[in-house]
Every structure is written in structure tokens, then in C-alpha cells.
Write a protein that holds these residues in place. Structure first.
Motif, PDB file in Angstrom:
ATOM      1  N   GLN A 103       0.870  -1.320  -0.260  1.00 40.49           N
ATOM      2  CA  GLN A 103       0.068   0.132   0.038  1.00 40.49           C
ATOM      3  C   GLN A 103       0.910   1.414  -0.111  1.00 40.49           C
ATOM      4  O   GLN A 103       0.417   2.225  -0.500  1.00 40.49           O
ATOM      5  N   CYS A 104       2.118   1.075   0.428  1.00 49.13           N
ATOM      6  CA  CYS A 104       3.172   2.204   0.505  1.00 49.13           C
ATOM      7  C   CYS A 104       3.511   2.592  -0.743  1.00 49.13           C
ATOM      8  O   CYS A 104       3.664   3.865  -1.136  1.00 49.13           O
ATOM      9  N   LEU A 105       3.481   1.737  -1.723  1.00 45.46           N
ATOM     10  CA  LEU A 105       3.799   1.694  -3.024  1.00 45.46           C
ATOM     11  C   LEU A 105       2.611   2.726  -3.854  1.00 45.46           C
ATOM     12  O   LEU A 105       2.991   3.077  -5.047  1.00 45.46           O
ATOM     13  N   GLN A 106       1.553   2.497  -3.326  1.00 45.33           N
ATOM     14  CA  GLN A 106       0.247   3.335  -3.969  1.00 45.33           C
ATOM     15  C   GLN A 106       0.116   4.731  -3.146  1.00 45.33           C
ATOM     16  O   GLN A 106      -0.693   5.161  -3.708  1.00 45.33           O
ATOM     17  N   CYS A 107       0.987   4.975  -2.351  1.00 47.61           N
ATOM     18  CA  CYS A 107       0.937   6.348  -1.515  1.00 47.61           C
ATOM     19  C   CYS A 107       0.642   7.559  -2.598  1.00 47.61           C
ATOM     20  O   CYS A 107       1.398   7.552  -3.519  1.00 47.61           O
ATOM     21  N   PRO A 108      -0.520   8.249  -2.558  1.00 42.36           N
ATOM     22  CA  PRO A 108      -0.899   9.373  -3.369  1.00 42.36           C
ATOM     23  C   PRO A 108       0.481  10.492  -3.204  1.00 42.36           C
ATOM     24  O   PRO A 108       0.282  11.148  -4.331  1.00 42.36           O
ATOM     25  N   ALA A 109       1.141  10.579  -2.142  1.00 42.53           N
ATOM     26  CA  ALA A 109       2.227  11.360  -2.053  1.00 42.53           C
ATOM     27  C   ALA A 109       3.404  10.909  -2.796  1.00 42.53           C
ATOM     28  O   ALA A 109       4.465  11.691  -2.983  1.00 42.53           O
ATOM     29  N   GLY A 110       3.379   9.635  -3.621  1.00 40.11           N
ATOM     30  CA  GLY A 110       4.753   9.288  -4.119  1.00 40.11           C
ATOM     31  C   GLY A 110       5.522   8.629  -3.128  1.00 40.11           C
ATOM     32  O   GLY A 110       5.303   8.567  -1.979  1.00 40.11           O
ATOM     33  N   PHE A 111       6.776   8.060  -3.848  1.00 36.82           N
ATOM     34  CA  PHE A 111       7.668   7.376  -2.816  1.00 36.82           C
ATOM     35  C   PHE A 111       9.167   7.521  -3.341  1.00 36.82           C
ATOM     36  O   PHE A 111       9.395   7.986  -4.527  1.00 36.82           O
ATOM     37  N   LEU A 112      10.263   7.206  -2.285  1.00 33.10           N
ATOM     38  CA  LEU A 112      11.568   7.405  -2.643  1.00 33.10           C
ATOM     39  C   LEU A 112      12.052   6.060  -2.067  1.00 33.10           C
ATOM     40  O   LEU A 112      11.999   5.860  -0.755  1.00 33.10           O
ATOM     41  N   LEU A 113      12.254   5.076  -2.637  1.00 31.38           N
ATOM     42  CA  LEU A 113      12.625   3.869  -2.618  1.00 31.38           C
ATOM     43  C   LEU A 113      14.395   3.827  -2.159  1.00 31.38           C
ATOM     44  O   LEU A 113      14.914   4.173  -3.098  1.00 31.38           O
ATOM     45  N   ASP A 114      14.736   3.561  -0.976  1.00 38.88           N
ATOM     46  CA  ASP A 114      16.080   3.975  -0.737  1.00 38.88           C
ATOM     47  C   ASP A 114      16.669   2.469  -0.126  1.00 38.88           C
ATOM     48  O   ASP A 114      15.873   1.853   1.007  1.00 38.88           O
ATOM     49  N   GLY A 115      17.358   1.744  -0.708  1.00 37.05           N
ATOM     50  CA  GLY A 115      18.030   0.246  -0.521  1.00 37.05           C
ATOM     51  C   GLY A 115      17.101  -0.571  -0.903  1.00 37.05           C
ATOM     52  O   GLY A 115      17.360  -2.007  -0.625  1.00 37.05           O
ATOM     53  N   PHE A 116      16.185  -0.450  -1.720  1.00 39.69           N
ATOM     54  CA  PHE A 116      15.337  -1.414  -2.502  1.00 39.69           C
ATOM     55  C   PHE A 116      14.954  -0.821  -3.919  1.00 39.69           C
ATOM     56  O   PHE A 116      14.558   0.134  -3.986  1.00 39.69           O
ATOM     57  N   PRO A 117      15.268  -1.903  -4.713  1.00 38.24           N
ATOM     58  CA  PRO A 117      15.753  -3.041  -4.937  1.00 38.24           C
ATOM     59  C   PRO A 117      17.160  -2.996  -4.953  1.00 38.24           C
ATOM     60  O   PRO A 117      17.938  -2.070  -5.314  1.00 38.24           O
ATOM     61  N   ARG A 118      17.857  -4.229  -4.613  1.00 41.67           N
ATOM     62  CA  ARG A 118      19.287  -4.486  -4.369  1.00 41.67           C
ATOM     63  C   ARG A 118      19.696  -5.445  -5.454  1.00 41.67           C
ATOM     64  O   ARG A 118      21.083  -5.747  -5.472  1.00 41.67           O
ATOM     65  N   THR A 119      18.936  -6.285  -5.809  1.00 35.31           N
ATOM     66  CA  THR A 119      19.182  -7.377  -6.744  1.00 35.31           C
ATOM     67  C   THR A 119      18.318  -7.429  -7.993  1.00 35.31           C
ATOM     68  O   THR A 119      17.549  -6.676  -7.858  1.00 35.31           O
ATOM     69  N   LEU A 120      18.875  -8.156  -8.825  1.00 29.38           N
ATOM     70  CA  LEU A 120      17.906  -8.237 -10.149  1.00 29.38           C
ATOM     71  C   LEU A 120      16.649  -8.857  -9.875  1.00 29.38           C
ATOM     72  O   LEU A 120      15.723  -8.474 -10.309  1.00 29.38           O
ATOM     73  N   GLN A 121      16.677  -9.851  -9.196  1.00 31.10           N
ATOM     74  CA  GLN A 121      15.366 -10.424  -8.856  1.00 31.10           C
ATOM     75  C   GLN A 121      14.377  -9.679  -7.766  1.00 31.10           C
ATOM     76  O   GLN A 121      13.215  -9.385  -8.426  1.00 31.10           O
ATOM     77  N   GLN A 122      14.947  -8.926  -7.152  1.00 29.78           N
ATOM     78  CA  GLN A 122      14.022  -7.692  -6.416  1.00 29.78           C
ATOM     79  C   GLN A 122      13.573  -6.582  -7.579  1.00 29.78           C
ATOM     80  O   GLN A 122      12.520  -6.023  -7.295  1.00 29.78           O
ATOM     81  N   ALA A 123      14.341  -6.415  -8.499  1.00 29.87           N
ATOM     82  CA  ALA A 123      14.134  -5.544  -9.271  1.00 29.87           C
ATOM     83  C   ALA A 123      12.977  -5.682 -10.401  1.00 29.87           C
ATOM     84  O   ALA A 123      12.234  -5.114 -10.713  1.00 29.87           O
TER      85      ALA A 123
END
Ligand code: AMP
Length: 258
Positions: A103-123
Motif C-alpha cells: 500500500q505504501c507503493l500506492q501512496c498518493p504522495a509518491g515514494f522514494l525507495l532507498d535500498g530497494f531493490p538491491r538485486t536483479l530478482q528484487q528489481a
């Protein structure tokens, strides 16, 4: 703008907390911040969050909070041990942690992902998940800094035990020695900022995270930013590279002028 309640939802997960109060922004920004440990991603995420209103989402903060406050489940023990060694937490555990906070990824304020993703599988997982949620990334900022400067930064870095604000002995000292300006908490050298652990983290970065430059470069999302200078200079460079004007008169607006 993203409020502290929304950040609590990210750090603690969604169980047992009320639905955060979201404040719809006219233009939410959604960025991934990439770069070696110590390059200043966390500091930039905080400054960008203040400037743009987007929510700072750090997986490192989630794992630190879990290992400090939650009863040690096998998953938390595994994450804690990996962090202590400077290794990456296994992909399945990281992905399920972020999945629970979708749900945080749908935050209407947007997001700054810090430290994720860190691997190809995560990306790859993030791409798929954002697709399912109907959310698009605006850009992936890659902070670049020579290794000697990274080590210098990490060794002088001090982090608040309570609110996790980051200081530096030389470049951002607190007003009172070893005390956080924001919350009065104690400033400590993070266990994973010890020199021997820093070396393991750098290796993990070069081996598994650097390939993400190519992954996001191929999608036309990668924006390189030189991370030398003061945090404010790097912020200014980042906003310029992203084409975000700092002028309140401009159509693309900063949170402070919305
Ligand atoms: P950070 O605060 O981002 O430097 O993260 C601190 C530590 O948490 C890392 O050294 C890893 O052990 C773990 N960690 C945080 N995010 C991730 C991730 N996306 N993948 C794997 N491990 C992670």
C-alpha cells in the motif's frame, strides 16, 4: 504530503495500525535511489522527501526496526544475522517484507525507495508488482562517488538510535555531541558501518546491485548524479538532473510551494 503515520505504516507494517491519512498531491514523484552504501542515499531521500513530499521508504530501516523491536522470529533472526555480517538479506524475505507494505507503493504522495531493490530478482519483482498496482516509476537516480570518499563518509557517520537521522562528524555534526538534534536520541556508529563490515557491504553492492544500472538503463529510467559535496549541493544536482525546478513560480512544484 506523506505524514509520519504513513512512515509508521512502512516501518511497522500494516497490521494493527489505523489507515494512514493520505494527502493527495498534484504531482506525486516516484523514484528509486541507487548507489553504494555510504553514498548518501538515506540523506538524499530525507531531503528529497522534504522537498517533494514523497514518502521515504527504506528497507534497511524496516529491518533495523524489526531486529530492535519485534520478538525475534526466525525471519527476523535471519535478517539480523545477514545485516551484522554486511551481507544482503535473502531475496524472498526482502520481497515478502515489501509485498506486505504494497500500500505504501500506492501512496498518493509518491515514494522514494532507498535500498530497494538491491538485486536483479528484487528489481524484476518490483517492476511486476508496480505493474499490478498500476504505478509507474518516474526515474532511478544513481548516486556516484569514488570508493575512498565512500569509506571516509561511512567511518564518520553517526546514526540516531531512535529516529535513525544520519549525521557526520565532519560534514553534518549535531549541535550537541552524540545527541540527535531532532529527537534527543543517542547517536551511534551503526554496527554495519564498522570498517570490516563495510568491506563486505561494498562487495555485495558491486556484485549484485551494480548490475541494476544496466537493468534500469535499458528501460531509459537511469539518471546518474555525482554525489560529491554537501548534502544540499547533491540535492540541488539531483533536482536539476530530474528536471524539477526549485523555483516556486515553475509549473512543476515542490512540496514547499504546493
Ligand atoms: P541500508 O540501511 O539500506 O544500508 O541497509 C542495511 C542492511 O539491511 C543491508 O546491509 C542489508 O543487510 C539489509 N538490506 C536492506 N535492504 C535490503 C535489500 N533490498 N536487499 C537485501 N538486503 C537489504
Amino acid at each position: 504530503m506523506c505524514d509520519t503515520h504513513s512512515r509508521t505504516a512502512w516501518i511497522q507494517g500494516w497490521d494493527g495500525i489505523d489507515e494512514p491519512v493520505w494527502h493527495q498531491l498534484r504531482m506525486p514523484y516516484r523514484f528509486v535511489l541507487l548507489g553504494a552504501p555510504g553514498v548518501g542515499k538515506g540523506t538524499q531521500a530525507r531531503l528529497l522527501g522534504e522537498a517533494l513530499g514523497s514518502c521515504h521508504l527504506s528497507t534497511g530501516d524496516v529491518f533495523r526496526a524489526a531486529s530492535e523491536h519485534i520478538a525475534a522470529t526466525p525471519a527476523v533472526k535471519l535478517a539480523k544475522a545477514a545485516m551484522k555480517r554486511g551481507d544482503l538479506v535473502p531475496d524472498d524475505l526482502v520481497i515478502s517484507t515489501v509485498y506486505e507494505r504494497s500500500q505504501c507503493l500506492q501512496c498518493p504522495a509518491g515514494f522514494l525507495l532507498d535500498g530497494f531493490p538491491r538485486t536483479l530478482q528484487q528489481a524484476q519483482w518490483l517492476d511486476e508488482r508496480l505493474g499490478q498496482l498500476g504505478v509507474m516509476l518516474d526515474a532511478v537516480v544513481h548516486y556516484e562517488l569514488p570508493t575512498e570518499q565512500i569509506v571516509e563518509r561511512l567511518c564518520g557517520r553517526r546514526t540516531c538510535e531512535d529516529c535513525h537521522t544520519v549525521y557526520h562528524e565532519m560534514t553534518r555534526p549535531p549541535a550537541r555531541a552524540d545527541i540527535c538534534d531532532d529527537c534527543g536520541g543517542r547517536l551511534v556508529l551503526r554496527a554495519d558501518d564498522q570498517p570490516v563490515v563495510v568491506r563486505v557491504r561494498m562487495d555485495a553492492y558491486l556484485k549484485t546491485t551494480e548490475p541494476l544500472k544496466e537493468f534500469y538503463g535499458d528501460q531509459g529510467l537511469l539518471i546518474p548524479v555525482r554525489a560529491t559535496g554537501t548534502p544540499e549541493e547533491v540535492l540541488e544536482r539531483t533536482l536539476q538532473a530530474l528536471g524539477i525546478s526549485t523555483s516556486p513560480d515553475d509549473g512543476r512544484m515542490l512540496a514547499s510551494s504546493r
